[in-house]
Design a protein around this motif. Structure first.
Motif, PDB file in Angstrom:
ATOM      1  N   THR A   3       0.896  -1.102   0.005  1.00 29.11           N
ATOM      2  CA  THR A   3      -0.092  -0.055  -0.095  1.00 29.11           C
ATOM      3  C   THR A   3       0.731   1.099  -0.090  1.00 29.11           C
ATOM      4  OG1 THR A   3      -1.520  -1.295   1.178  1.00 29.11           O
ATOM      5  CG2 THR A   3      -1.865   1.174   1.222  1.00 29.11           C
ATOM      6  N   PRO A   4       0.586   2.107  -0.950  1.00 26.23           N
ATOM      7  CA  PRO A   4       1.326   3.423  -0.920  1.00 26.23           C
ATOM      8  C   PRO A   4       1.415   4.225   0.237  1.00 26.23           C
ATOM      9  CG  PRO A   4      -0.553   3.682  -2.346  1.00 26.23           C
ATOM     10  CD  PRO A   4      -0.343   2.444  -1.938  1.00 26.23           C
ATOM     11  N   VAL A  15       1.379   5.108   6.501  1.00 25.89           N
ATOM     12  CA  VAL A  15       1.759   3.766   5.900  1.00 25.89           C
ATOM     13  C   VAL A  15       0.905   2.547   6.446  1.00 25.89           C
ATOM     14  CG1 VAL A  15       4.100   4.571   5.111  1.00 25.89           C
ATOM     15  CG2 VAL A  15       3.775   3.189   7.355  1.00 25.89           C
ATOM     16  N   GLU A  16       0.822   1.801   5.706  1.00 23.03           N
ATOM     17  CA  GLU A  16       0.221   0.594   6.151  1.00 23.03           C
ATOM     18  C   GLU A  16       1.051  -0.130   7.065  1.00 23.03           C
ATOM     19  OE1 GLU A  16      -2.820  -2.216   7.027  1.00 23.03           O
ATOM     20  OE2 GLU A  16      -3.102  -0.321   5.882  1.00 23.03           O
ATOM     21  N   ALA A  17       0.571  -0.555   8.250  1.00 21.65           N
ATOM     22  CA  ALA A  17       1.656  -1.259   9.396  1.00 21.65           C
ATOM     23  C   ALA A  17       1.877  -2.600   8.947  1.00 21.65           C
ATOM     24  CB  ALA A  17       0.919  -1.363  10.636  1.00 21.65           C
ATOM     25  N   THR A  18       1.150  -3.208   8.222  1.00 16.92           N
ATOM     26  CA  THR A  18       1.500  -4.725   7.564  1.00 16.92           C
ATOM     27  C   THR A  18       2.312  -4.658   6.714  1.00 16.92           C
ATOM     28  OG1 THR A  18      -0.201  -4.674   6.209  1.00 16.92           O
ATOM     29  CG2 THR A  18      -0.767  -5.578   8.633  1.00 16.92           C
ATOM     30  N   ASP A  19       2.741  -3.469   6.156  1.00 19.63           N
ATOM     31  CA  ASP A  19       3.862  -3.343   5.183  1.00 19.63           C
ATOM     32  C   ASP A  19       5.268  -2.843   5.579  1.00 19.63           C
ATOM     33  OD1 ASP A  19       2.032  -4.022   2.906  1.00 19.63           O
ATOM     34  OD2 ASP A  19       1.619  -1.944   2.620  1.00 19.63           O
ATOM     35  N   THR A  20       5.334  -2.851   6.903  1.00 19.28           N
ATOM     36  CA  THR A  20       6.609  -2.258   7.484  1.00 19.28           C
ATOM     37  C   THR A  20       7.478  -3.475   7.908  1.00 19.28           C
ATOM     38  OG1 THR A  20       5.826  -2.102   9.753  1.00 19.28           O
ATOM     39  CG2 THR A  20       5.430   0.000   8.347  1.00 19.28           C
ATOM     40  N   SER A  21       8.860  -3.216   8.128  1.00 19.31           N
ATOM     41  CA  SER A  21       9.683  -4.216   8.479  1.00 19.31           C
ATOM     42  C   SER A  21       9.454  -4.365   9.642  1.00 19.31           C
ATOM     43  CB  SER A  21      11.194  -3.720   8.232  1.00 19.31           C
ATOM     44  OG  SER A  21      11.377  -2.528   8.968  1.00 19.31           O
TER      45      SER A  21
END
Length: 92
Positions: A3-4, A15-21
């Protein structure tokens, strides 16, 4: 699918939390047992109280499930799901 990031009305970037390291590293640490413990603690329940609500499961068995020594059975996962009102897959 990533997600951008977006800028909100305050000028903050979201930012989408699930897209973070960070999320990826946390997800590997979350086991069914640690999830069970977190929900129990959020409800301010002791291991003994949780065991009683699940049908007289001993405090020691609850401890073993939380520490990953003993697996959480499908039956217990369904009971936890109903008790905490969350999807059953969090405990499997």
């Amino acid at each position: 699918m990533r997600t951008p990031s977006r800028m909100n009305t305050n000028g903050d970037v979201t930012v989408e939390a699930t897209d973070t390291s960070w999320f990826a590293s946390m997800r590997t640490r979350l086991t069914p047992g640690t999830t069970m413990k977190r929900y129990r603690e959020l409800r301010k329940m002791t291991q003994e109280e949780l065991g009683n609500k699940l049908g007289n499961i001993s405090r020691q068995n609850i401890s073993h499930m939380e520490r990953g020594i003993r697996p959480i059975s499908k039956k217990t996962a369904k009971l936890l799901s109903a008790l905490f009102k969350v999807p059953v897959d969090r405990f499997i």
